[in-house]
Motif scaffolding. Sequence first.
Motif, PDB file in Angstrom:
ATOM      1  N   PHE A 551       0.845  -1.192   0.000  1.00 22.37           N
ATOM      2  CA  PHE A 551       0.000   0.000   0.000  1.00 22.37           C
ATOM      3  C   PHE A 551       0.876   1.235   0.000  1.00 22.37           C
ATOM      4  O   PHE A 551       2.076   1.168   0.251  1.00 22.37           O
ATOM      5  CB  PHE A 551      -0.950   0.007   1.206  1.00 22.37           C
ATOM      6  N   SER A 553       0.859   5.253   1.366  1.00 22.10           N
ATOM      7  CA  SER A 553       0.202   6.352   2.065  1.00 22.10           C
ATOM      8  C   SER A 553       0.710   7.657   1.463  1.00 22.10           C
ATOM      9  O   SER A 553       1.841   7.724   0.992  1.00 22.10           O
ATOM     10  CB  SER A 553       0.506   6.292   3.565  1.00 22.10           C
ATOM     11  N   GLY A 572      -4.248   7.848   4.423  1.00 20.11           N
ATOM     12  CA  GLY A 572      -3.587   6.952   5.368  1.00 20.11           C
ATOM     13  C   GLY A 572      -2.207   7.395   5.789  1.00 20.11           C
ATOM     14  O   GLY A 572      -1.442   6.612   6.358  1.00 20.11           O
ATOM     15  N   HIS A 573      -1.872   8.630   5.496  1.00 21.09           N
ATOM     16  CA  HIS A 573      -0.518   9.101   5.748  1.00 21.09           C
ATOM     17  C   HIS A 573      -0.370   9.650   7.160  1.00 21.09           C
ATOM     18  O   HIS A 573      -1.357   9.884   7.863  1.00 21.09           O
ATOM     19  CB  HIS A 573      -0.170  10.184   4.718  1.00 21.09           C
ATOM     20  N   ALA A 598      -5.211   4.451   3.135  1.00 20.62           N
ATOM     21  CA  ALA A 598      -4.002   4.325   2.322  1.00 20.62           C
ATOM     22  C   ALA A 598      -4.383   3.813   0.933  1.00 20.62           C
ATOM     23  O   ALA A 598      -5.345   3.052   0.782  1.00 20.62           O
ATOM     24  CB  ALA A 598      -3.021   3.360   2.986  1.00 20.62           C
TER      25      ALA A 598
ATOM     26  N   MET B  70      -3.721  -7.264   4.692  1.00 16.13           N
ATOM     27  CA  MET B  70      -4.344  -6.856   3.444  1.00 16.13           C
ATOM     28  C   MET B  70      -4.399  -7.996   2.445  1.00 16.13           C
ATOM     29  O   MET B  70      -5.384  -8.166   1.717  1.00 16.13           O
ATOM     30  CB  MET B  70      -3.551  -5.701   2.813  1.00 16.13           C
ATOM     31  N   ASP B  97      -5.005   2.312  12.524  1.00 18.42           N
ATOM     32  CA  ASP B  97      -6.004   3.368  12.369  1.00 18.42           C
ATOM     33  C   ASP B  97      -5.529   4.450  11.411  1.00 18.42           C
ATOM     34  O   ASP B  97      -6.284   4.946  10.583  1.00 18.42           O
ATOM     35  CB  ASP B  97      -6.317   3.956  13.743  1.00 18.42           C
ATOM     36  N   LEU B  98      -4.260   4.797  11.536  1.00 21.73           N
ATOM     37  CA  LEU B  98      -3.701   5.867  10.718  1.00 21.73           C
ATOM     38  C   LEU B  98      -3.870   5.549   9.231  1.00 21.73           C
ATOM     39  O   LEU B  98      -4.142   6.425   8.412  1.00 21.73           O
ATOM     40  CB  LEU B  98      -2.220   6.029  11.071  1.00 21.73           C
ATOM     41  N   LEU B  99      -3.725   4.266   8.897  1.00 15.99           N
ATOM     42  CA  LEU B  99      -3.809   3.854   7.495  1.00 15.99           C
ATOM     43  C   LEU B  99      -5.246   3.609   7.056  1.00 15.99           C
ATOM     44  O   LEU B  99      -5.485   3.338   5.889  1.00 15.99           O
ATOM     45  CB  LEU B  99      -2.982   2.588   7.283  1.00 15.99           C
ATOM     46  N   GLY B 100      -6.165   3.684   8.003  1.00 16.58           N
ATOM     47  CA  GLY B 100      -7.559   3.489   7.635  1.00 16.58           C
ATOM     48  C   GLY B 100      -8.035   2.059   7.700  1.00 16.58           C
ATOM     49  O   GLY B 100      -9.089   1.733   7.144  1.00 16.58           O
TER      50      GLY B 100
END
Lengths: 718, 122
Positions: A551, A553, A572-573, A598, B70, B97-100
């Motif tokens: 992925f 970000s 997602g960064h 991301a 993933m 969480d930061l990456l969703g």
Amino acid sequence: MVAVGLVATVAAVRASQASLGPGAPLALDLAAVAAAVLLYLAVVRPRTAGPLQTLAVPLAFGLGVLAMTAIAAASHQGTLDPKTAMPSDPATALWTGILGGAELGLAVVVLASLRPLALHRRRQPTAVAWGVLLGLSVVAALLVAGHPITSLAPPLLVLPVVGTVGAAAGLALRQRWIGALTSGQRLAAAGLALGLAATLTALVYAQMDGPALLLIGDGTGEVRAVPHVMALSRSLSVLVLLSLAFGGLYALAAGLTLLLGPSADTQVQRAGERRALQSLADLSGRLLDRSALAAAVARGPVEAGLGAAAWVALTDPAHGRITPEVVAAEGIPIETAAQAADADALYRAAVDHKGPLVLTHAEADHRVHARPGDGIASLVVLPLGGPDARGSGRLTRGVLLVARGTAEPFDPDDLAALDTFAGQAALSLSHADLFADALERERLARELTLAREVQQRLLPQSLPRIDGVEIAAAERPAREVGGDYYDAVRLGDDCVGVIVADVSGKGAPAAFYMAEMKGVFQAASRLTRSPGELLAGANDALAPSLARGVFVSAAYAVLDADAGTLALARAGHTPAVLVRDRDRADGGRWLLRGGGLAIGLDRGGTLFRQSLCEQTLQLAPGDTLLLYTDGLVEARDGGGTEYGYDRLAAFVEAHAHEGALDLRDRLLAEHRAWSGSDEPDDDTTFVVIRWAGRGESVAAVDVSAGPPVSERPAFSSP
Amino acid sequence: MSHFSVSFDRRTGGADAPVRVLALRGELDAHTAPDFEAALQACLDDGDHRLVADGSELDYVSSAGLGVFMAFVEPARDGGGDLKIAALSERVFEVFDLLGFPTVFDMHETLDGAIAAFEEAP
């Protein structure tokens, strides 16, 4: 049988000789020499017995002839008729036949017995000396052919005789077979050799002087004495004398060497092997090319005289060849060698055997496909490197095969020498492997350096200059190439877009996606000024080509200098750091963390769009935005403590007023100092965007509830 | 040196539709991600598609570790199951969480909650 027949014929004709034609003596001498040569060829054999037996046979024969000579001397004084050179009486004729034949037989046995000793581990000079010895003996015999035994020897005879003696001395000085003996065998061999020397010396003496000679004449006038064999044929007597003299000399030298010169002799003996080993050691130091090394390994045993032919079969794991294949051969065409034996089966057998595997009758072995003409009668199989203990399968392994043209067994010291040689060869080959590895690493390093240069060119070479805006960027890849990306593009006269992205993973794969990201960004940034739309477009374009589990970000900010606004979206960064001048009422520091996935996490793109937010901000002079990758906040100090978001935001707040360039330099120094290393653990990239402003004044806003930004979904729900 | 282990021998839930629990412990990074991958693959090979990653003892996760989640959520869902994530510590959750991840993955504060979620919506 032919030879015996010829000798008998010569003896019979001599005995019954009345007055044959004038050519008869010459023909008889020639026939006698031919008989001797045939007899030698009939008797001579490759070495089949040990050296003790080899010495014992001529010794026993010699003692027998010596005894017969003594009996002849004691029982009867033979005489020859001075005119015809024929035996004067039947007893003389009888003894002439018996003793002459026995002396000829002894000469042939001496030569045939000593030949395998003299030619032990045949080398070119030895083989030549042996040929000279035999050849000149025959020449000497032919020189006196037809000469009456009463006449003086022709002066020319001295030349072949001297040559023969020289060759004999050369052979006698080279006693290489001795090295194969144990100390007990040495003593026995010394006794046998000295016994043989004494016997043959006595017989040589009896040929020239003493009571066992035939007298020519009636006792009056000049009396000459000749050996019995000369009464048969003068040529034959030359052959016998030279052979017995050589045998005595060789046996004496052997006996003395056995008794007196053990250590020195071993050194002489080993010189060839050491030279072969040395040449291999030299090679391994300089020539680390596999094929050259393999050729040297095949050459070694042949040069050292340990075999007539040798070949090397190797695996080549680097090129996917895991069964040994013949790659070099010496003394045999490589195609023949490749056909001659099942190298793989023999390799495995030799590894199981844990040492040199000897096939004495190689042609009978089912793994050997050699035909009789191929010169492979006996074979030694030496593994080059055992099974890979660590099972990595990366090392070259294989087999060295050494063949002899005769089915004779290999001496223990031959095998020991070959074993040592094979060990050295295996070591050299593994060095070559390591060298190839190092070469490969160096090539890789060069390519990575090139890749780094290419990647450097993917990053902006210069940043857009827009009045009121300061931009400064830095990147520190963890390896030569990395997955971090930043870029800045001018969007119209007064607008700039800045992106920072981070491809998951490191190294070359990440670098490829980074390059792709650059293409997507450069294309998409020209189509839209909306950070949300750009990131959604990037997700659409990139997600299908990202490998499973990869992925990206990204954070994208667009600064509109004309309007004094900034728009930001985050896929997602890491959250951007925003700092507003502390002198202002609304001063402070914030982490801007709008919603967003991301890139690659949602390939369909629906969830991506749904969760993505855009944050907008009315800029005040001095506002500083930091976009960065996680390498900056995840840097750990010596105690393992992460640098972290709070420390980062506070640092930016403390130094933002110094301007974008100074802040960048300070942040780089801070990052280096925190991680205590010039090599970051992770790719680290950041871009500082500072709005110096255009002299405008912006009213303070309420920041009590959070940063001075407004946030809305990038895509309104359908 | 990172220490990581994954045990995945625990099955729970109904015998006809068991939930396989993968207990993660230690640091899940580029070096240890292949272990986690192998464990997930083994579960799928066993025919188990209802998977819960128990992250209560997971200390750290890198992007390589996130990539494993993933890579395996789609096969699990294609097989009629799911790969749920449960009981992450606050620090580790922050990375997800930061990456969703919570948008894409079904994440639960407790293991029981994740297992129960399978029963509610198999």
